[in-house]
Design a protein around this motif. Structure first.
Motif, short mmCIF file in Angstrom:
data_model
loop_
_atom_site.label_atom_id
_atom_site.label_comp_id
_atom_site.label_asym_id
_atom_site.label_seq_id
_atom_site.Cartn_x
_atom_site.Cartn_y
_atom_site.Cartn_z
N GLU A 1 0.69 -0.85 0.00
CA GLU A 1 -0.27 0.06 0.44
C GLU A 1 0.52 1.20 0.18
O GLU A 1 1.09 2.61 -0.36
N GLU B 1 2.28 6.38 -7.43
CA GLU B 1 0.78 6.78 -8.09
C GLU B 1 0.90 8.02 -9.35
O GLU B 1 0.53 7.77 -9.99
N LYS B 2 1.31 9.17 -8.20
CA LYS B 2 1.22 10.58 -9.03
C LYS B 2 2.54 10.16 -10.31
O LYS B 2 1.92 10.21 -11.80
N VAL C 1 3.42 7.44 -11.47
CA VAL C 1 2.39 6.33 -13.21
C VAL C 1 2.02 6.59 -13.87
O VAL C 1 1.04 6.54 -14.13
N LYS C 2 1.07 7.66 -12.67
CA LYS C 2 -0.56 8.32 -14.03
C LYS C 2 0.00 9.50 -14.47
O LYS C 2 -0.88 9.51 -15.90
N TRP D 1 -6.70 -0.44 -13.69
CA TRP D 1 -5.74 0.06 -12.38
C TRP D 1 -5.70 -0.93 -11.52
O TRP D 1 -4.44 -0.84 -11.54
N THR D 2 -6.63 -1.31 -11.05
CA THR D 2 -6.54 -2.72 -9.96
C THR D 2 -5.95 -3.58 -10.56
O THR D 2 -4.74 -4.00 -9.65
N ILE E 1 2.53 1.52 -3.61
CA ILE E 1 1.50 2.44 -4.63
C ILE E 1 1.01 4.24 -4.23
O ILE E 1 1.13 4.74 -5.01
N LYS E 2 1.27 4.02 -3.11
CA LYS E 2 0.78 5.41 -2.94
C LYS E 2 2.18 6.66 -3.13
O LYS E 2 2.10 7.54 -3.82
N TRP F 1 -2.03 -2.62 -10.83
CA TRP F 1 -1.48 -1.75 -9.58
C TRP F 1 -0.90 -3.17 -9.20
O TRP F 1 0.29 -3.54 -8.51
#
Length: 912
Positions: free
Chosen positions: A62, A69-70, A72-73, A214-215, A65-66, A218
Motif C-alpha cells: 500500500e 501513484e502520481k 505512474v498516472k 487500475w486494480t 502504491i502511494k 497496481w
C-alpha cells in the motif's frame, strides 16, 4: 533536497533514460530507453526503478502504491499521448499494456511477465468494435487471464505429475474439439476458455477475476516486485552471484499484438550464434502469436533466415517443399519486415559492441522491438565472439578479455564424444542442437527429483527429460548433465538457460513421447524408463541410447589467442597443484608457469610405496624407520624426476609430508587383513598401532612440520629424494628449480629446525654427488599464528605459500569435513554470503594473508608469496590476490586457463 524520481518514461523525443542507467532502470528499461533514443521502433512506456523494489520490501504494497501513484498516472498519460487515440481503462478505445520485470543483470524467465493488461468484458467488446477482429480480442483476453491468474493470483502448477492448471484446461478443450494447436481455436473456443479460466480462479482462490484496469495494473506491478524473491529468482541469483539488494525494475509498455492476424507474429533473434559464436544472424518466430509463445516451447517456431530455415529442415528431415509450405523463414514470408529487422540488429550490435538478444513483434506488418540485451552465450561462443570482435576492430584487447567470464572457460575443457564411439552409438532421436557439448546420464523427469538425487548421491549423472522446461525447472537443470525437451526451438527456455549454464541441451525432439505419470519416454518405437542411460550431442542434436565414450576436448585457435592475450596483461603468475607427471603435463599444456603445490603424500599410496610407508609407521625405533625410508627413497626420487622433467625450466614447489600417519593405515578389517598378508605381521600389532596413532582432532595434531620435527629422518629422506633427482637431471640437461616447502609452521623455531635438517641433508647430497643445485626453502602459511608472526618466519623462509583451505578452517574454526551440516542453512539465512572454502573471506582470512605478505616482506623484501588452496582457481579470490600483491596463484591443472584469464582481468580492472 531534490525529490527522488521513481518513474522514467521512454518513447520518442521525451525519453528520460539511457543505456548507462542499468543500476537504476534495470537492463531492460535502460535498453528500451536507449533504443528509443536510437529511433528504433519501440512501443512507448515507462520504467519503475530498482530502488522502488527495495522500498516495496521495506514498506509494503500500500505504501509503495502511494509512493508511485502520481508518477505512474503521469507516465500513463504520456504513453496515451504518444499512442494517440487510446486511453488506459477506457471502455471504447482501451490502451492495453504489458508489465515486465527487468533486473540490471539478465535473469531470463526467472521473474514474472503479464501481457494484455487492462482487459475486461467491456474492453473485449471495444477491441472487437474497433478492429473487427473478435478472435484477437478473445485470444488476448484469455492470455491475460492465464498470466494474471498465475502471476498475481497465485495459481501455480498443482502436483508435479500434472501440467499447469490453465494448460490443463486448454488441453481438455483441445481434446473436446479434436485439435492440436492453439491457433486452431475458434473465437467461440477462446471465449469458452475465458469462462473456464475465470471459474477455476474463483474455485481456487474464492475471488472474482478483477475487471478494473487500475486494480489490475497496481496488482501486477507489485507482483513483479514480489517475483524478485520467488524461489527460482533466488536460486538463479545465487547461481550467478547476483546481489539481492540490486532489486528489479518494472517496465510498463504499450501492447503491440503479434496475435492480431496472419500478418502478425513474434520472435527472438540473436545478432550472432549464441551456441557457437559464429557471426550469423539467427533466430525464431511464430506467426499469429505473442512473445511468450516462442520461449515457452508450446509451438515449435520457424527460423527467421532462409539459410537457418533450410538448416533446420535438414536437421528435422523435412523436405524443401514441406519447409516452404509449412515453415518458411521470415526472410521469405515477410521480406520487408526481415530487411528492417536485419538493419536494426546490425545497428544495435555496432552500437553496443556486443552480441545482442532481441525480442520483436510484428503487428499487422509493422515491426516493433520490445527488448535488446547482451545475449547469453556458451563458453565457446563467448571466446569466439570476443576474439572475432577484436579482429573486426569493434573492441580493444582489454575489452575482449573482459567479455569472457573466467568460469565459462571451464566449458571448453569438458570432454567431447569419441568419434569412433559415435560410429557404434545407436541414434534414437534427433532434435535441435540447442546448447553444445557431450553428456551422458540417467533419465530423470522432474527437476525436484534431480535436485534431491544429486544432493543425496554426489556424482550421479542425470539427463533431465521434459516436454518443455520452465523457470521452475531451474534447480534440476543446474544439477543435470544435460537437458532434453520434446518441444521448443533454439530460443526456448531450455535452450537459452542451458547455454547460460554451459549445459548440453537438445530441444524440439518432436518424436519423443513423454509420459510423466508412468515416468517413461518413447523414442524410435522403444520405451525408456526413468534411470535408463541416454547420451546427448548438443552440437548435432542427436540422442543416443546408453553411455557413449568421451575424449578430451581440443582447444580452438580462438581459445589460444585469448590465452596469449592473458600473458600480455596478467601480473600474477599461474602455477598448478600437481602430484604426477601426467597432471604436470596437463598444467603446462594449459599454460601453467610452474607447480605451486606438489603433495608428496599422494605419491605414497601407489603400489609398493604404501607397504614401505606402513613399515616406516610401524617402526619401533629410528633405525627401523630409516630402513623403511631407504626403501621409499628411490621410489620417491623417481617421482620427482618425472615431474621435474615435464616442468623443465620451471619452478616446482614440493610440500614435505603433511598428513598425520594414521591416514596411511587401513581403516577396515579387509584392509588390515591385506596388510597382515603383505607385511607378515600380526593383526594385533597393526590394531595397536592404529589405536596409538588415533587423534581426537587430526587437524590440530601430529602432522605437518610437527611430524618432521619429531621424526627428522622423514624430512631427510624427502630432501635427499628431491635434490638427488634434480642433480641427476641436471647432468642430463634438464633445468630444475626445486622449492622445498615446510607445512603447518606456526613459529620461527619450527621453521628453523626444519631448515637445519634440509640444509644439512642438502650439503651431504652435494658432497656425495659432487655437484650442487640451486634450491629454496619456504613455509606454508596455513595457521593464523604463522600470518601474525610472518616477519619472524621470513627470517628463515625464502618464500611463502598460503594454504587457504587450512587457513580458512583454522580462522573460522570450521571443519571442511563437517561444514555441510550447517553451511546450507548459513547461506540461505544470510549468515554467510558465500562458502568461505570456495571464495576467500577478505574480511577475516584475507586480512591474515595481507598481514603475512606485508610482515614477511618487511623482513625479506624479495619474498615471493603465492596461494595454493582451491581458491587459486576462483576468479574473485584471484582478484584479491592481485590487489594485495601476491606473486602467483596455484590451482588444479584444469583450472589453469580460468586462473590465467581471471589474473589478466584483475590486472586490467585495477591497472591504476
Amino acid at each position: 533536497m531534490k525529490e527522488r524520481k521513481h518513474v522514467y518514461f521512454f518513447g520518442g523525443k521525451i525519453t528520460e533514460g539511457n543505456a548507462t542507467m542499468k543500476e537504476l532502470l534495470g537492463g531492460k528499461g535502460a535498453n528500451l530507453a536507449e533504443m528509443s533514443l536510437l529511433e528504433i521502433p519501440v512501443p512507448p512506456g515507462f520504467t519503475i526503478t530498482t530502488e522502488v523494489c527495495n522500498d516495496f520490501y521495506k514498506q509494503g504494497k500500500e505504501n509503495t502504491i502511494k509512493l508511485l501513484e502520481k508518477e505512474v498516472k503521469e507516465a500513463i498519460e504520456k504513453t496515451e499521448n504518444i499512442v494517440g487515440d487510446s486511453k488506459f481503462g477506457d471502455n471504447t478505445n482501451p490502451l492495453l499494456v504489458s508489465v515486465r520485470s527487468g533486473a540490471r543483470a539478465s535473469m531470463p524467465g526467472m521473474m514474472d511477465t503479464i501481457l494484455n493488461l487492462g482487459m475486461n468484458e467491456d474492453t473485449v467488446k471495444a477491441i472487437i468494435n474497433r478492429s473487427g477482429n473478435a478472435r484477437l480480442a478473445w485470444d488476448s483476453y484469455r492470455r491475460f487471464i492465464q498470466m494474471y491468474g498465475d502471476v498475481v493470483m497465485g495459481l501455480n502448477p498443482i502436483e508435479k505429475d500434472d501440467e499447469d492448471i490453465f494448460e490443463e484446461i486448454i488441453g481438455q478443450l483441445k481434446e473436446e474439439k479434436g485439435i492440436k494447436m492453439d491457433s486452431e481455436f475458434t473465437t467461440d473456443d477462446l471465449k469458452e476458455l475465458t469462462v473456464r479460466f475465470k471459474k477455476t480462479i474463483k474455485d481456487k482462490t474464492g475471488q472474482d477475476f478483477p475487471s478494473d484496469p487500475w486494480t489490475q495494473l497496481w496488482n501486477a506491478i507489485m507482483a513483479v516486485f514480489e517475483s524478485w524473491m520467488n524461489d527460482r529468482a533466488i536460486f538463479y541469483r545465487k547461481l550467478n552471484n547476483i546481489p539481492e539488494e540490486w532489486g528489479t525494475a518494472v517496465n510498463v509498455q504499450a501492447m503491440v499484438f503479434g496475435n492480431m492476424n496472419d500478418n502478425s507474429g513474434s520472435g527472438v533473434a540473436f545478432t550472432r550464434d549464441s551456441a557457437t559464436g559464429e557471426n550469423v544472424f539467427n533466430g525464431e518466430y511464430l506467426i499469429n502469436a505473442q512473445g511468450e509463445d516462442v520461449v515457452a516451447g508450446i509451438r515449435t517456431p520457424q527460423q527467421i533466415t532462409k539459410k537457418g530455415s533450410q538448416d533446420w529442415a535438414a536437421l528435422q528431415g523435412i523436405s524443401e517443399e514441406d519447409r516452404k509450405t509449412n515453415g518458411p523463414s521470415l526472410e521469405e514470408l515477410m521480406p520487408e519486415v526481415f530487411r528492417q529487422l536485419n538493419a536494426f540488429q546490425k545497428k544495435l550490435e555496432l552500437h553496443y559492441k556486443d552480441m545482442q538478444d532481441l525480442e520483436f513483434t510484428i503487428q499487422d506488418g509493422k515491426l516493433w522491438l520490445l527488448q535488446t540485451r547482451n545475449g547469453k552465450r556458451t563458453g565457446t561462443a563467448a571466446v569466439k565472439i570476443a576474439v572475432d570482435m577484436l579482429k573486426e576492430g569493434l573492441i580493444t584487447e582489454k575489452e575482449a578479455m573482459l567479455r569472457v567470464e573466467p568460469q565459462r572457460i571451464d566449458e571448453l575443457l569438458h570432454p567431447v564424444f569419441n568419434p569412433q564411439a559415435l560410429k557404434k552409438a545407436k541414434v534414437i532421436a534427433k532434435g535441435l542442437p540447442a546448447s553444445p557439448g557431450a553428456s551422458s546420464g540417467q533419465i530423470i523427469f522432474f527437476a525436484d527429483d534431480a535436485e534431491h538425487i544429486v544432493k543425496e548421491h554426489a556424482g550421479r549423472k542425470l539427463i533431465l527429460v521434459r516436454i518443455e522446461t520452465s523457470a521452475e525447472d531451474l534447480k534440476g537443470m543446474a544439477v543435470a548433465e544435460g537437458i532434453l525437451t520434446a518441444r521448443g526451438g533454439m530460443t526456448s527456455h531450455a535452450a537459452v538457460v542451458a547455454r547460460g549454464m554451459g549445459k548440453c541441451c537438445v530441444s524440439g525432439v518432436a518424436d519423443l513421447r513423454i509420459n510423466y505419470k508412468m515416468r517413461t519416454v518413447t523414442a524410435n518405437g522403444k520405451t525408456y524408463r526413468e534411470g535408463d542411460w541416454i547420451s546427448l550431442n548438443g552440437s548435432t542434436g542427436e540422442v543416443y541410447e546408453g553411455q557413449v565414450e568421451t575424449k578430451p576436448a581440443e582447444m580452438s585457435k580462438d581459445f589460444a589467442s585469448l590465452m596469449e592475450l592473458t600473458n600480455k596483461y596478467a601480473r600474477l603468475d599461474v602455477r598448478a597443484n600437481a602430484d604426477t607427471p601426467h597432471d604436470a603435463k596437463v598444467a603446462r599444456d594449459f599454460g601453467a608457469v610452474g607447480i605451486g603445490l606438489c603433495r608428496t603424500e599422494h605419491m605414497f599410496f601407489e603400489g609398493d610405496k604404501i607397504i614401505a610407508m606402513r613399515e616406516m609407521i610401524l617402526a619401533e625405533n629410528t633405525e627401523e624407520r630409516k630402513k623403511a625410508l631407504a626403501k621409499l627413497l628411490p621410489l620417491q626420487q623417481k617421482d620427482f624426476e618425472g615431474i621435474f622433467t615435464v616442468m623443465n625450466g620451471l619452478p616446482v614447489t614440493i610440500r614435505l609430508l603433511d598428513p598425520p600417519l594414521h591416514e596411511f593405515l587401513p581403516r577396515d578389517i579387509k584392509g588390515i587383513e591385506e596388510m597382515v598378508e603383505a607385511m607378515h605381521i600380526s593383526e594385533s600389532r597393526i590394531k595397536q598401532k592404529i589405536n596409538a596413532l588415533h587423534e581426537m582432532n587430526p587437524m590440530l595434531g601430529h602432522r605437518g612440520c610437527r611430524l618432521a620435527n619429531t621424526y627428522p629422518e622423514i624430512a631427510e629422506m624427502q630432501t635427499r629424494a628431491i635434490l638427488q633427482a634434480a642433480i641427476k637431471l641436471k647432468k642430463e640437461g634438464i633445468d630444475t628449480h626445486p622449492e622445498i616447502m615446510v607445512p603447518l609452521t606456526s613459529s620461527i623455531m619450527e621453521m628453523k629446525y626444519q631448515e637445519n635438517v634440509i640444509r644439512s641433508t642438502a650439503q651431504k647430497v652435494f658432497t656425495e654427488m659432487g655437484d650442487t643445485i640451486k634450491y629454496e626453502i619456504g613455509s606454508m602459511i596455513e595457521v593464523p599464528r604463522a600470518a601474525i608472526t610472518a616477519d619472524k618466519i621470513a627470517e628463515s623462509a625464502e618464500f611463502f605459500s598460503v594454504g587457504t583451505n587450512d587457513l580458512t578452517q583454522m580462522t573460522y574454526g570450521f571443519s571442511r569435513d563437517d561444514i555441510g551440516k550447517f553451511l546450507p542453512i548459513y547461506l540461505d539465512s544470510g549468515i554467510l554470503g558465500v562458502d568461505p572454502f570456495q571464495v576467500i573471506d577478505r574480511e577475516g582470512v584475507g586480512e591474515l594473508i595481507k598481514m603475512a605478505v606485508s610482515k614477511g616482506r618487511l623482513t625479506r623484501p624479495s619474498l615471493s608469496v603465492g596461494i595454493c588452496g582451491e581458491h587459486g582457481g576462483e576468479p574473485s579470490s584471484i582478484e584479491f590476490c592481485h590487489i594485495i600483491g601476491l606473486n602467483y596463484v596455484s590451482c588444479s591443472p584444469y583450472r589453469v586457463p580460468i586462473a590465467r584469464l581471471a589474473a589478466a582481468q584483475a590486472a586490467i580492472r585495477f591497472e591504476n
